[in-house]
Design an enzyme around this catalytic site. Structure first.
Site, mmCIF file in Angstrom:
data_model
loop_
_atom_site.group_PDB
_atom_site.id
_atom_site.type_symbol
_atom_site.label_atom_id
_atom_site.label_comp_id
_atom_site.label_asym_id
_atom_site.label_seq_id
_atom_site.Cartn_x
_atom_site.Cartn_y
_atom_site.Cartn_z
ATOM 1 N N ARG A 99 14.970 5.776 -42.390
ATOM 2 C CA ARG A 99 14.508 7.014 -41.763
ATOM 3 C C ARG A 99 13.823 7.895 -42.815
ATOM 4 O O ARG A 99 14.256 7.940 -43.975
ATOM 5 C CB ARG A 99 15.733 7.737 -41.195
ATOM 6 N N THR A 373 7.139 5.523 -30.390
ATOM 7 C CA THR A 373 7.996 4.839 -31.331
ATOM 8 C C THR A 373 7.795 3.418 -30.876
ATOM 9 O O THR A 373 7.157 3.179 -29.850
ATOM 10 C CB THR A 373 9.441 5.354 -31.125
ATOM 11 N N THR A 391 9.072 4.221 -36.169
ATOM 12 C CA THR A 391 8.352 5.324 -35.526
ATOM 13 C C THR A 391 7.511 6.164 -36.475
ATOM 14 O O THR A 391 7.799 6.252 -37.672
ATOM 15 C CB THR A 391 9.380 6.255 -34.831
ATOM 16 N N ASN A 393 6.988 9.093 -34.785
ATOM 17 C CA ASN A 393 7.419 10.147 -33.866
ATOM 18 C C ASN A 393 6.413 10.274 -32.723
ATOM 19 O O ASN A 393 6.505 9.571 -31.758
ATOM 20 C CB ASN A 393 7.664 11.481 -34.572
ATOM 21 N N ASP A 415 11.737 16.348 -35.504
ATOM 22 C CA ASP A 415 13.044 15.862 -35.027
ATOM 23 C C ASP A 415 14.198 16.687 -35.608
ATOM 24 O O ASP A 415 15.348 16.520 -35.203
ATOM 25 C CB ASP A 415 13.233 14.380 -35.376
ATOM 26 N N SER A 444 17.935 11.330 -35.158
ATOM 27 C CA SER A 444 17.080 10.432 -34.382
ATOM 28 C C SER A 444 17.798 9.985 -33.114
ATOM 29 O O SER A 444 19.024 10.084 -33.012
ATOM 30 C CB SER A 444 16.758 9.207 -35.236
ATOM 31 N N SER A 445 17.019 9.472 -32.178
ATOM 32 C CA SER A 445 17.599 8.834 -30.987
ATOM 33 C C SER A 445 17.383 7.328 -31.005
ATOM 34 O O SER A 445 17.781 6.643 -30.061
ATOM 35 C CB SER A 445 16.953 9.399 -29.720
ATOM 36 N N GLY A 465 10.723 6.111 -27.084
ATOM 37 C CA GLY A 465 10.891 7.108 -26.018
ATOM 38 C C GLY A 465 11.669 8.347 -26.406
ATOM 39 O O GLY A 465 12.210 9.026 -25.523
HETATM 40 N N1 GLY Z 1 11.209 10.176 -33.455
HETATM 41 C C1 GLY Z 1 12.036 9.802 -32.397
HETATM 42 C C2 GLY Z 1 13.443 9.615 -32.811
HETATM 43 O O1 GLY Z 1 13.704 9.237 -33.929
HETATM 44 O O2 GLY Z 1 14.330 9.851 -32.022
#
Ligand code: GLY
Length: 562
Positions: A99, A373, A391, A393, A415, A444-445, A465
């Site tokens: 990340r 992403t 990603t 983003n 984020d 992050s998701s 998403g």
């Molecule tokens: N940039 C989308 C995420 O990491 O959730």
């Protein structure tokens, strides 16, 4: 005897026909005997397959696919962004966190004006929006641990695509057309690959400067990006555009091996990403809640099933906003969040007949374009599995292309909680656990996930998403486990999403029939239509040992196996 046989045959036929009528699918299922790659672009899947056929393992193929996507899918595939990789081998599971990080000069109020208000678009567009990229370091770490083919075999195919060019798909031509003006406006140096202002399907596009950058990474590995010519070009770009990523940021960037986040749903072991992804904890909460109810009996898109799932999502996203952040900076109370007594409390006010209001009236919007992403899933002939979600983003990230280096930088700073209590571009409300601090990772998701059934590899999946990644992965798994869909049907099935605030259910157009929508409306749910939610690339290992691909028709996603 034969009467019994015919009766059983007739019942099976009816079940088969019913299942196939209810769960109609657009695409043929791709199956294979030994190995498979499913990614967002046919050329990237082809490259991954070549690596597997040459004898490379799933991580080798993942590295090759990641670099290929940075060329053929530049709006999300990247070397200027970051991501997560989950690996399952026969002996152990691994989670790699590459990340992005906040630059050392970042501050909690860097996107606020003198009155404490968020400066519009400052965290999403332009140089300040970028976190320190992690992808190249991540690929090198993964290679050091698992790589088996020569490094050049994994990166040369991407270089060839960049330098020789490749034809744009209809979708990629459209996306480029939608973004060309913005890319030109934001960049101080015209990106070398933008030779025209309007692209058509099949037009060849070349990324010469990106090819040179990838060649430096081929020759010098980490130093080909975080030092030397590429680092110099990034510094110059920051200077020209008023960004703050500096040499120390590049020198210091390290991806991290973390313990995967694992939990059980019935007899399935779910192996996924720990914080700074919110995905693992959120999925665990969602499945813990589901386990209390017989949703398999209630059925797919039964009003009660959907109502329960929405109510669970609403509560889980409220916790996400309050408690989750980078574990290197904040204590994430994961054990409490998934404790069954805690979850009893969270569901105490669940009413089987009525929606629970999310509280404050909130007018957040979730723009369609901001969900980019990409995810890919790979299984090799030895049964090793890799799930990677990566990603920039937003589409094309910050839209900044590093002059002379030819790659897009992310806009991942959005984020973070740019301001506590304010929504970001996904409409997610930021909490204090996720405020900006130097060298912190933004929440992050992304939820790359692998499932085992009875200790054997069972499923590999993930999705782009933004926040809808979590609900997309959740729903896709339930589609297979509870609603008995095949992998392709599970990927294609209509989706919905609730994220606590704004208090509305995002629903794909035609995901539910009118009657179901009316029933849910009468319970108090409010709907907002979205063209698409997520784009899952998945692999299922069937009982007969064959691999079954799920390639999302919402994109150019392609499954290839042998
Ligand atoms: N940039 C989308 C995420 O990491 O959730």
């Amino acid at each position: 005897m034969s009467k019994v046989f015919y009766k059983a045959f007739a019942v099976s036929l009816i079940i088969f026909l019913t299942v196939n009528l209810i769960f109609a699918q657009d695409r043929e299922i791709v199956t294979s005997d030994s190995a498979m790659v499913v990614s967002a672009h046919p050329l990237a899947s082809e490259i991954g397959l070549d690596v597997l056929q040459k004898g490379g393992n799933a991580v080798d193929a993942a590295i090759a696919v990641q670099f290929a996507l940075s060329v053929v899918y530049p709006r999300a595939g990247n070397i200027g962004g970051g991501g997560f990789m989950v690996v399952r081998t026969d002996t152990a599971n691994y989670a790699l966190d590459f990340r992005e990080k906040a630059p050392v000069l970042a501050t909690s109020d860097m996107f606020l004006d003198g009155n404490g208000n968020v400066r519009p678009l400052s965290s999403t567009h332009g140089h300040l929006a970028s976190g320190v990229p992690g992808t190249v370091d991540g690929m090198i770490r993964a290679y050091e641990r698992f790589g088996s083919l020569p490094w050049e075999d994994l990166i040369q195919p991407a270089i060839d695509l960049a330098i020789n060019g490749f034809p744009l798909t209809e979708r990629e031509a459209q996306k480029l057309n939608q973004n060309v003006d913005q890319i030109l406006r934001i960049n101080t140096v015209k990106p070398d690959f933008l030779k025209q202002n309007y692209y058509q399907t099949g037009d060849t596009i070349r990324f010469d400067e990106l090819g040179l950058t990838l060649t430096r990474i081929l020759n010098n590995k980490r130093d080909g990006f975080y030092e030397g010519e590429t680092a110099r070009l990034i510094m110059e770009e920051m200077k020209r555009g008023g960004g703050i990523i500096n040499r120390i940021d590049l020198e210091n960037y390290q991806s991290v091996w973390r313990d995967p986040y694992s939990f059980w749903y019935k007899n399935y072991k779910v192996i996924t990403m720990p914080p700074p992804s919110s995905g693992g904890v959120a999925l665990h909460q969602l499945f813990q809640i589901m386990e209390r109810y017989p949703i398999g009996e209630w059925g797919f898109h039964d009003p009660l099933t959907v109502h329960l799932m929405i109510e669970a999502e609403r509560r889980v996203f409220a916790d996400r906003a309050a408690y989750l952040g980078d574990p290197d900076f904040v204590d994430v109370p994961a054990e409490i969040l998934v404790d069954s007594v805690y979850l009893d409390g969270r569901m105490e006010n669940f009413d089987t007949l009525k929606a629970t209001p999310s509280g404050l009236i909130y007018a957040g919007e979730m723009p369609e374009e901001s969900t980019e992403t990409t995810h890919f899933s790979i299984v090799d002939k030895w049964g090793n599995a890799v799930a990677v979600t990566t990603t920039l983003n937003g589409n094309y990230g910050s839209k900044v292309v590093v002059g002379g280096a030819g790659f897009f930088l992310n806009n991942e700073m959005d984020d973070f909680s740019v301001k506590v209590g304010e929504k970001n571009m996904f409409g997610l409300v930021g909490g204090s656990a996720n405020v900006i601090e130097p060298e912190k990772r933004m929440l992050s998701s992304m939820t790359p996930t692998i499932l085992e059934k009875d200790s054997s590899l069972y499923m590999v999946l993930g999705s782009p998403g933004g926040p809808t990644i979590i609900t997309t992965v959740f729903q896709t798994i339930l589609n297979v486990i509870e609603f008995e869909m095949n992998m392709q049907q599970a990927v294609e099935a209509g989706r919905f999403h609730h994220q606590w605030k704004p208090d509305q259910v995002y629903m794909e157009i035609e995901a539910f029939d009118d009657e179901l929508v009316e029933q849910l409306r009468s319970m108090g749910h409010k709907f907002k239509m979205r063209r698409e939610i997520g784009s899952v690339d998945a692999i299922l290992i069937r009982d007969d040992g064959k691999l079954e691909g799920g390639a999302d028709p919402r994109g150019d996603d392609t499954a290839k196996g042998y």
